[in-house]
Every structure is written in structure tokens, then in C-alpha cells.
Motif scaffolding. Sequence first.
Motif, mmCIF file in Angstrom:
data_model
loop_
_atom_site.group_PDB
_atom_site.id
_atom_site.type_symbol
_atom_site.label_atom_id
_atom_site.label_comp_id
_atom_site.label_asym_id
_atom_site.label_seq_id
_atom_site.Cartn_x
_atom_site.Cartn_y
_atom_site.Cartn_z
ATOM 1 N N ARG A 113 0.834 -1.202 0.000
ATOM 2 C CA ARG A 113 0.000 0.000 0.000
ATOM 3 C C ARG A 113 0.871 1.254 0.000
ATOM 4 N NH1 ARG A 113 -1.779 0.930 5.105
ATOM 5 N NH2 ARG A 113 -1.915 3.153 5.027
ATOM 6 N N PRO A 114 0.607 2.226 -0.893
ATOM 7 C CA PRO A 114 1.400 3.464 -0.887
ATOM 8 C C PRO A 114 1.185 4.237 0.421
ATOM 9 C CG PRO A 114 0.018 3.339 -2.860
ATOM 10 C CD PRO A 114 -0.400 2.226 -1.953
ATOM 11 N N ILE A 115 2.305 4.707 1.005
ATOM 12 C CA ILE A 115 2.206 5.550 2.197
ATOM 13 C C ILE A 115 2.740 6.962 1.923
ATOM 14 C CG2 ILE A 115 2.190 3.650 3.846
ATOM 15 C CD1 ILE A 115 5.172 4.263 4.410
ATOM 16 N N ALA A 116 3.386 7.144 0.750
ATOM 17 C CA ALA A 116 3.865 8.482 0.381
ATOM 18 C C ALA A 116 4.194 8.543 -1.101
ATOM 19 C CB ALA A 116 5.095 8.862 1.192
ATOM 20 N N ASP A 117 4.021 9.744 -1.683
ATOM 21 C CA ASP A 117 4.434 10.049 -3.056
ATOM 22 C C ASP A 117 5.436 11.183 -2.982
ATOM 23 O OD1 ASP A 117 2.801 8.323 -4.699
ATOM 24 O OD2 ASP A 117 1.091 9.546 -4.080
ATOM 25 N N ILE A 118 6.556 11.043 -3.701
ATOM 26 C CA ILE A 118 7.590 12.073 -3.709
ATOM 27 C C ILE A 118 7.802 12.506 -5.152
ATOM 28 C CG2 ILE A 118 10.032 12.558 -3.324
ATOM 29 C CD1 ILE A 118 8.073 10.134 -1.174
ATOM 30 N N ASN A 119 7.817 13.829 -5.365
ATOM 31 C CA ASN A 119 8.029 14.378 -6.705
ATOM 32 C C ASN A 119 8.909 15.613 -6.609
ATOM 33 O OD1 ASN A 119 6.061 12.801 -8.487
ATOM 34 N ND2 ASN A 119 4.838 13.384 -6.729
ATOM 35 N N LYS A 120 9.867 15.693 -7.515
ATOM 36 C CA LYS A 120 10.710 16.886 -7.584
ATOM 37 C C LYS A 120 9.915 17.996 -8.253
ATOM 38 C CE LYS A 120 15.110 18.708 -8.970
ATOM 39 N NZ LYS A 120 16.485 18.418 -9.303
ATOM 40 N N ARG A 121 9.975 19.179 -7.695
ATOM 41 C CA ARG A 121 9.339 20.352 -8.298
ATOM 42 C C ARG A 121 10.366 20.995 -9.223
ATOM 43 N NH1 ARG A 121 4.771 22.377 -5.257
ATOM 44 N NH2 ARG A 121 4.660 23.781 -7.010
ATOM 45 N N TRP A 122 9.981 21.244 -10.437
ATOM 46 C CA TRP A 122 10.888 21.834 -11.416
ATOM 47 C C TRP A 122 10.739 23.350 -11.416
ATOM 48 C CZ3 TRP A 122 14.464 18.645 -13.023
ATOM 49 C CH2 TRP A 122 14.204 17.281 -12.958
ATOM 50 N N PHE A 123 11.731 24.018 -11.942
ATOM 51 C CA PHE A 123 11.743 25.479 -12.090
ATOM 52 C C PHE A 123 11.680 26.178 -10.734
ATOM 53 C CE2 PHE A 123 9.488 23.670 -15.809
ATOM 54 C CZ PHE A 123 10.530 23.811 -16.718
ATOM 55 N N THR A 124 12.452 25.672 -9.782
ATOM 56 C CA THR A 124 12.564 26.311 -8.478
ATOM 57 C C THR A 124 14.025 26.649 -8.235
ATOM 58 O OG1 THR A 124 12.844 24.190 -7.327
ATOM 59 C CG2 THR A 124 10.586 25.053 -7.513
ATOM 60 N N PHE A 125 14.269 27.598 -7.356
ATOM 61 C CA PHE A 125 15.621 28.000 -7.006
ATOM 62 C C PHE A 125 16.110 27.060 -5.917
ATOM 63 C CE2 PHE A 125 18.726 30.983 -5.068
ATOM 64 C CZ PHE A 125 19.516 31.138 -6.197
ATOM 65 N N GLY A 126 17.047 26.188 -6.247
ATOM 66 C CA GLY A 126 17.454 25.126 -5.331
ATOM 67 C C GLY A 126 16.498 23.955 -5.489
ATOM 68 N N ASP A 127 16.913 22.807 -5.004
ATOM 69 C CA ASP A 127 16.053 21.630 -5.117
ATOM 70 C C ASP A 127 14.846 21.758 -4.195
ATOM 71 O OD1 ASP A 127 17.653 20.366 -6.977
ATOM 72 O OD2 ASP A 127 18.790 19.249 -5.488
ATOM 73 N N THR A 128 13.682 21.429 -4.738
ATOM 74 C CA THR A 128 12.447 21.406 -3.956
ATOM 75 C C THR A 128 11.728 20.102 -4.266
ATOM 76 O OG1 THR A 128 12.223 23.815 -4.024
ATOM 77 C CG2 THR A 128 10.246 22.556 -3.482
ATOM 78 N N TYR A 129 11.344 19.388 -3.195
ATOM 79 C CA TYR A 129 10.634 18.129 -3.346
ATOM 80 C C TYR A 129 9.266 18.238 -2.685
ATOM 81 C CZ TYR A 129 15.496 16.831 -4.036
ATOM 82 O OH TYR A 129 16.794 16.799 -4.457
ATOM 83 N N GLU A 130 8.240 17.803 -3.403
ATOM 84 C CA GLU A 130 6.896 17.753 -2.840
ATOM 85 C C GLU A 130 6.682 16.340 -2.297
ATOM 86 O OE1 GLU A 130 2.867 19.430 -4.450
ATOM 87 O OE2 GLU A 130 3.229 17.443 -5.338
ATOM 88 N N VAL A 131 6.355 16.266 -1.018
ATOM 89 C CA VAL A 131 6.164 14.987 -0.349
ATOM 90 C C VAL A 131 4.700 14.903 0.090
ATOM 91 C CG1 VAL A 131 6.891 13.525 1.565
ATOM 92 C CG2 VAL A 131 8.558 15.055 0.459
ATOM 93 N N THR A 132 3.968 13.966 -0.498
ATOM 94 C CA THR A 132 2.582 13.737 -0.104
ATOM 95 C C THR A 132 2.566 12.517 0.796
ATOM 96 O OG1 THR A 132 1.820 14.629 -2.222
ATOM 97 C CG2 THR A 132 0.232 13.359 -0.927
ATOM 98 N N ILE A 133 2.267 12.745 2.058
ATOM 99 C CA ILE A 133 2.276 11.671 3.040
ATOM 100 C C ILE A 133 0.848 11.142 3.164
ATOM 101 C CG2 ILE A 133 2.738 11.057 5.440
ATOM 102 C CD1 ILE A 133 4.909 13.282 5.360
ATOM 103 N N LEU A 134 0.674 9.880 2.786
ATOM 104 C CA LEU A 134 -0.641 9.262 2.807
ATOM 105 C C LEU A 134 -0.924 8.582 4.150
ATOM 106 C CD1 LEU A 134 -0.370 7.762 -0.774
ATOM 107 C CD2 LEU A 134 -1.507 9.885 -0.102
#
Length: 160
Positions: A113-134
Motif C-alpha cells: 500500500r502506498p504511504i507516500a508520493d515524492i516528486n521533484k518540483r521543477w523550475f525552483t531556485f534550489g532543489d524542492t521536493y513535494e512529499v505527499t504523506i498518505l
Amino acid sequence: MKKLYIKQKVFSIGEKFTVYDAQERPQYHVQGSFMQLPKSFRILNKHDDEIAVITKKIFSWLPTFYVDIRNQPQIIINKELTFLKAKYHISAKGIEVEGNWWDMDFQVIRKGRPIADINKRWFTFGDTYEVTILDEAYEEMIISLVIAIDCVKNDQQDYS
């Protein structure tokens, strides 16, 4: 379901991250060691309590990273011997990582069962990751895992 955003501070001594909630309130702070062996990262919650430490093993033939959460070993990421493309293995208590974690586009799975989705956000200053915690029961482990994977990626880039 909870959304968090991990944002790397670009111009800082040592590596620093801040983890924000959807309303841009700081939830966690990550501080990388500067000029220290072994290289380590401390993850602190918004009350400045240490929740995790990520450490790179110093003397090993292939890079290995350990993640201790609440002073308990939880995750090991180690490089596998390959000749063409870097390949890593993630061992974590009861969870699996599926997808392209090298490009920060993956799911964290527990018992199928998925408990989280992680996606890199593009076009941001520095690395930004969106973490959806299920499943919020795994929030600290998921944040620690994402930071550890980022550490592995940066370490690989340093030696490429």
C-alpha cells in the motif's frame, strides 16, 4: 493526507534544508555537517528535537549511508557494484521504494500500500521536493528517507 515541501538552501555553509507544510510553516530543519568526518545530517522537528541522523560510512569500498530515526537504525542505502550506471539498494524496516528515486519521482510502499508520493518540483531556485504523506504514522521515516536519498545523489555527483 499531508503535503510537505523540502527546500534546499542554495547559498549556505554546509548543506541545509527546511521542510515546510502547505501553508509554508517550517516543520523540520536539516543541517549538514561542515568539514567533518563522517559526513552527517541532523533532522530536527519544529521544536528543535532531533528526530533523525544520516551518516555516511567513512571506510567502505562502496558508499553506504545509515539513517537512525529516534536513535534506532531504520534505513541503509548502499551502492552496488556496477560498471555502467550507479545503482543503489535501499533497506528500510517494512517499506519499499518504487519508481525513479534517482530523479525524485517515486512512491514509498508498505505491505503493498502506498504511504507516500515524492516528486521533484521543477523550475525552483534550489532543489524542492513535494512529499505527499498518505499515512502520517510514517512521516518522520519518509522525511528522513527523502533527505537520505538527496544525500546519496549529491555524494554521487561529487565523485562523477
